[in-house]
Design an enzyme around this catalytic site. Structure first.
Site, mmCIF file in Angstrom:
data_model
loop_
_atom_site.group_PDB
_atom_site.id
_atom_site.type_symbol
_atom_site.label_atom_id
_atom_site.label_comp_id
_atom_site.label_asym_id
_atom_site.label_seq_id
_atom_site.Cartn_x
_atom_site.Cartn_y
_atom_site.Cartn_z
ATOM 1 N N ARG A 123 0.818 -1.229 0.000
ATOM 2 C CA ARG A 123 0.000 0.000 0.000
ATOM 3 C C ARG A 123 0.850 1.276 0.000
ATOM 4 N NH1 ARG A 123 -2.853 -3.106 3.710
ATOM 5 N NH2 ARG A 123 -4.663 -4.091 2.748
ATOM 6 N N LYS A 145 2.341 11.505 -11.324
ATOM 7 C CA LYS A 145 1.524 10.580 -12.122
ATOM 8 C C LYS A 145 2.365 9.341 -12.420
ATOM 9 C CE LYS A 145 -1.703 13.504 -14.662
ATOM 10 N NZ LYS A 145 -2.122 13.912 -15.999
ATOM 11 N N GLU A 187 8.855 19.110 -25.027
ATOM 12 C CA GLU A 187 8.173 19.391 -23.752
ATOM 13 C C GLU A 187 8.713 20.670 -23.116
ATOM 14 O OE1 GLU A 187 5.587 17.619 -22.894
ATOM 15 O OE2 GLU A 187 5.835 15.713 -23.933
ATOM 16 N N LYS A 237 6.196 23.021 -14.547
ATOM 17 C CA LYS A 237 5.393 21.873 -14.115
ATOM 18 C C LYS A 237 5.159 21.921 -12.602
ATOM 19 C CE LYS A 237 4.139 17.199 -14.634
ATOM 20 N NZ LYS A 237 4.256 15.960 -15.355
ATOM 21 N N GLU A 247 -5.373 17.202 -11.272
ATOM 22 C CA GLU A 247 -5.901 17.610 -12.573
ATOM 23 C C GLU A 247 -7.395 17.926 -12.550
ATOM 24 O OE1 GLU A 247 -3.887 15.746 -15.844
ATOM 25 O OE2 GLU A 247 -5.621 16.016 -17.120
ATOM 26 N N ARG A 251 -3.981 21.829 -14.440
ATOM 27 C CA ARG A 251 -3.014 20.808 -14.883
ATOM 28 C C ARG A 251 -3.260 20.372 -16.319
ATOM 29 N NH1 ARG A 251 -0.187 16.016 -11.212
ATOM 30 N NH2 ARG A 251 1.120 15.241 -12.897
ATOM 31 N N ASN A 255 -1.288 19.546 -21.155
ATOM 32 C CA ASN A 255 -1.712 18.696 -22.270
ATOM 33 C C ASN A 255 -1.610 19.419 -23.622
ATOM 34 O OD1 ASN A 255 -2.692 16.038 -22.643
ATOM 35 N ND2 ASN A 255 -4.670 16.863 -23.282
ATOM 36 N N HIS A 258 -0.999 17.755 -26.928
ATOM 37 C CA HIS A 258 -1.128 16.318 -26.693
ATOM 38 C C HIS A 258 -2.380 15.714 -27.310
ATOM 39 C CE1 HIS A 258 2.246 16.998 -24.113
ATOM 40 N NE2 HIS A 258 2.240 15.776 -23.634
ATOM 41 N N HIS A 262 -1.274 12.676 -29.223
ATOM 42 C CA HIS A 262 -1.674 11.308 -28.858
ATOM 43 C C HIS A 262 -2.378 10.630 -30.028
ATOM 44 C CE1 HIS A 262 -1.688 12.096 -24.240
ATOM 45 N NE2 HIS A 262 -0.569 11.530 -24.633
ATOM 46 N N HIS A 275 7.088 10.270 -28.455
ATOM 47 C CA HIS A 275 6.018 11.082 -27.890
ATOM 48 C C HIS A 275 6.255 12.582 -28.140
ATOM 49 C CE1 HIS A 275 2.944 12.333 -25.119
ATOM 50 N NE2 HIS A 275 3.833 12.976 -24.385
HETATM 51 N N1 LIG Z 1 4.183 10.453 -15.410
HETATM 52 C C1 LIG Z 1 4.123 11.497 -16.188
HETATM 53 O O1 LIG Z 1 3.694 12.579 -15.786
HETATM 54 C C2 LIG Z 1 4.605 11.368 -17.596
HETATM 55 C C3 LIG Z 1 4.727 12.509 -18.393
HETATM 56 C C4 LIG Z 1 5.233 12.361 -19.677
HETATM 57 C C5 LIG Z 1 5.582 11.102 -20.136
HETATM 58 N N2 LIG Z 1 5.435 10.021 -19.331
HETATM 59 C C6 LIG Z 1 5.813 8.684 -19.792
HETATM 60 O O2 LIG Z 1 7.222 8.699 -20.020
HETATM 61 C C7 LIG Z 1 7.534 7.677 -20.974
HETATM 62 C C8 LIG Z 1 8.532 8.216 -21.956
HETATM 63 O O3 LIG Z 1 9.680 8.580 -21.247
HETATM 64 P P1 LIG Z 1 11.057 8.905 -21.984
HETATM 65 O O4 LIG Z 1 10.807 9.768 -23.130
HETATM 66 O O5 LIG Z 1 11.954 9.352 -20.910
HETATM 67 O O6 LIG Z 1 11.466 7.509 -22.618
HETATM 68 P P2 LIG Z 1 12.208 6.181 -22.078
HETATM 69 O O7 LIG Z 1 12.113 6.051 -20.622
HETATM 70 O O8 LIG Z 1 11.697 5.075 -22.918
HETATM 71 O O9 LIG Z 1 13.719 6.481 -22.470
HETATM 72 C C9 LIG Z 1 14.039 6.621 -23.826
HETATM 73 C C10 LIG Z 1 15.239 5.758 -24.221
HETATM 74 O O10 LIG Z 1 16.426 6.398 -23.794
HETATM 75 C C11 LIG Z 1 17.210 5.508 -23.005
HETATM 76 N N3 LIG Z 1 17.886 6.354 -22.024
HETATM 77 C C12 LIG Z 1 17.304 6.999 -20.990
HETATM 78 N N4 LIG Z 1 18.202 7.791 -20.387
HETATM 79 C C13 LIG Z 1 19.365 7.635 -21.046
HETATM 80 C C14 LIG Z 1 20.651 8.213 -20.909
HETATM 81 N N5 LIG Z 1 20.901 9.165 -20.011
HETATM 82 N N6 LIG Z 1 21.640 7.802 -21.735
HETATM 83 C C15 LIG Z 1 21.370 6.881 -22.705
HETATM 84 N N7 LIG Z 1 20.161 6.319 -22.913
HETATM 85 C C16 LIG Z 1 19.178 6.706 -22.077
HETATM 86 C C17 LIG Z 1 16.247 4.509 -22.450
HETATM 87 O O11 LIG Z 1 16.883 3.307 -22.127
HETATM 88 C C18 LIG Z 1 15.249 4.374 -23.603
HETATM 89 O O12 LIG Z 1 15.760 3.484 -24.536
HETATM 90 C C19 LIG Z 1 6.222 7.245 -21.590
HETATM 91 O O13 LIG Z 1 5.879 5.975 -21.117
HETATM 92 C C20 LIG Z 1 5.221 8.287 -21.115
HETATM 93 O O14 LIG Z 1 3.929 7.747 -20.963
HETATM 94 C C21 LIG Z 1 4.964 10.137 -18.074
#
Ligand SMILES: NC(=O)c1ccc[n+]([C@@H]2O[C@H](COP(=O)([O-])OP(=O)(O)OC[C@H]3O[C@@H](n4cnc5c(N)ncnc54)[C@H](O)[C@@H]3O)[C@@H](O)[C@H]2O)c1
Length: 372
Positions: A123, A145, A187, A237, A247, A251, A255, A258, A262, A275
């Site tokens: 939990r 999130k 972003e 943010k 949200e 918040r 988006n 997006h 999306h 993305h």
């Molecule tokens: N929680 C939230 O508020 C929120 C907001 C935006 C996006 N997201 C989520 O985030 C995810 C996307 O995240 P992302 O864009 O960071 O992608 P990711 O986590 O897939 O990383 C992208 C790639 O880069 C590599 N990588 C990461 N850091 C590295 C580094 N320093 N050196 C070399 N390689 C590295 C990873 O292994 C991966 O292959 C999605 O699942 C999305 O839904 C969440």
């Protein structure tokens, strides 16, 4: 807390977002300051861990922290129920306790998955985000999130779980692939457009230095500017989430870009655009919709388009995706209320409004005009 830290405060918690070079090794002392003395359960992915894992493991062990590590395959596909269950099994079999801390080292994928695990195991146990992508530093690691994907859609199963700390070591960006870096810039630019005109201008001013180095795929901006830009983008943010954690209002402005972003990701099977790349295209379309409604000037549409392009981001929908497809997909967006799409539309650089009265015909016109 250091003076340069950002502080995110919600109704129930408050935590620091620390941005700067060489912060990884400071984790043990920060854990101590936070009173987190239990075992550390480090979750990372197979690309990030070999580069940065040892830089956390060594100082943690030196300070006497018990440490377990789990490495997931890199990539979005890991945000699924099987991976989640494997992590639960690892934690339970290893004897996880309520006083322990889960640490996410990686991009948004690791952060979202590890965060959801930390929200649900026993939990809820403490959670620390160590983002290593630009996107995660300015967006995903901040705001609590967390989620995994369902086969019927992205991020549909999740929880709000605020971390105890976000530690963004900007030196980790040196190894981030250039395309991932660019997706992160989308972003950052978004945060400038929705709330911070000074950040937008700073990005314009340094566009040529910041845009990444094509030849060796490194992050070309010198410190302390890198940290400053990331801190300012993160601050947007932080301010928004502090005012609206769950949200209920503001918040949604995060988006921006997006809704169509999306839709584009979905229309292309999630394997064509990163993305951030899709969001950049969505931002340009949203700017054009705003312009058509008389909200956003031609000059500002062009400023945004130029900035996106300076950071290597396209603004055009691919020709194999139809306006009808995109329109249909926008209705599946989580932000739709009573079947009305709530569009986040810019009114000037640094400000947006939310509108649910955009005529469908106008959106269709913009989408058709944007075909490559
Ligand atoms: N929680 C939230 O508020 C929120 C907001 C935006 C996006 N997201 C989520 O985030 C995810 C996307 O995240 P992302 O864009 O960071 O992608 P990711 O986590 O897939 O990383 C992208 C790639 O880069 C590599 N990588 C990461 N850091 C590295 C580094 N320093 N050196 C070399 N390689 C590295 C990873 O292994 C991966 O292959 C999605 O699942 C999305 O839904 C969440």
């Amino acid at each position: 807390m250091l003076p340069a830290d950002l502080l995110l405060t919600t109704a129930t918690t408050s935590y620091a977002i620390t941005v700067g070079p060489g912060l990884l090794e400071t984790l043990p002392e920060r854990l101590e300051t936070l009173g987190l003395k239990g075992k550390i359960w480090l979750i990372s992915d197979h690309q990030v861990f070999p580069i940065y894992g040892p830089r956390l493991e060594k100082p943690l062990k030196a300070k006497g922290y018990a440490l377990e590590t789990f490495i997931i395959p890199a990539g979005e596909a890991s945000k699924n129920q099987n991976q989640l269950w494997e992590l639960y099994t690892w934690l339970i079999a290893g004897g996880v306790e309520r006083r322990d801390t889960i640490v996410a080292l990686g991009g948004g994928v690791v952060g979202d998955l590890a965060g959801f695990v930390s929200a649900t195991i026993l939990r809820g146990v403490s959670f620390i985000q160590i983002p290593t992508t630009l996107l995660a530093m300015v967006d995903a690691s901040i705001g609590g999130k967390t989620a995994i994907n369902h086969t019927l859609g992205k991020n549909l199963i999740g929880a709000f779980q605020q971390p105890s700390l976000v530690l963004a070591d900007t030196l980790t960006l040196k190894t981030l692939p250039l395309r991932e870096l660019r997706a992160g810039w989308a972003e950052v630019i978004k945060h400038g457009v929705i709330r911070d005109a000074a950040l937008f201008s700073l990005l314009e001013k340094h566009a040529s230095e910041l845009a990444g180095n094509e030849a060796n795929s490194t992050f070309s901006l010198p410190e302390p500017l890198t940290g400053e830009v990331i801190r300012q983008a993160a601050a947007v943010k932080v301010a928004i989430v502090s005012a609206d954690e769950k949200e209920q209002g503001e918040r949604i402005t995060l988006n921006y870009g997006h809704t169509l972003g999306h839709a584009l990701e979905a229309a292309t099977g999630y394997d064509t655009f990163l993305h951030g790349e899709a969001v950049a295209i969505g931002m340009h379309a949203a700017a054009q919709i705003a312009h058509a409604l008389g909200l956003f000037t031609t000059e500002d549409v062009e400023r945004q388009e130029n900035l996106l392009s300076s950071y290597g981001l396209g603004t055009t929908f691919p020709s194999n995706v139809t306006a009808e497809q995109l329109m249909a997909l926008t209705l599946h967006d989580k932000k739709v209320r009573n079947k009305r799409i709530r569009w986040v539309l810019p009114t000037k650089i640094g400000a947006v409004s939310v509108r649910d009265d955009v005529p469908e015909a106008l959106i269709q016109t913009v989408l058709r005009a944007r075909k490559a």
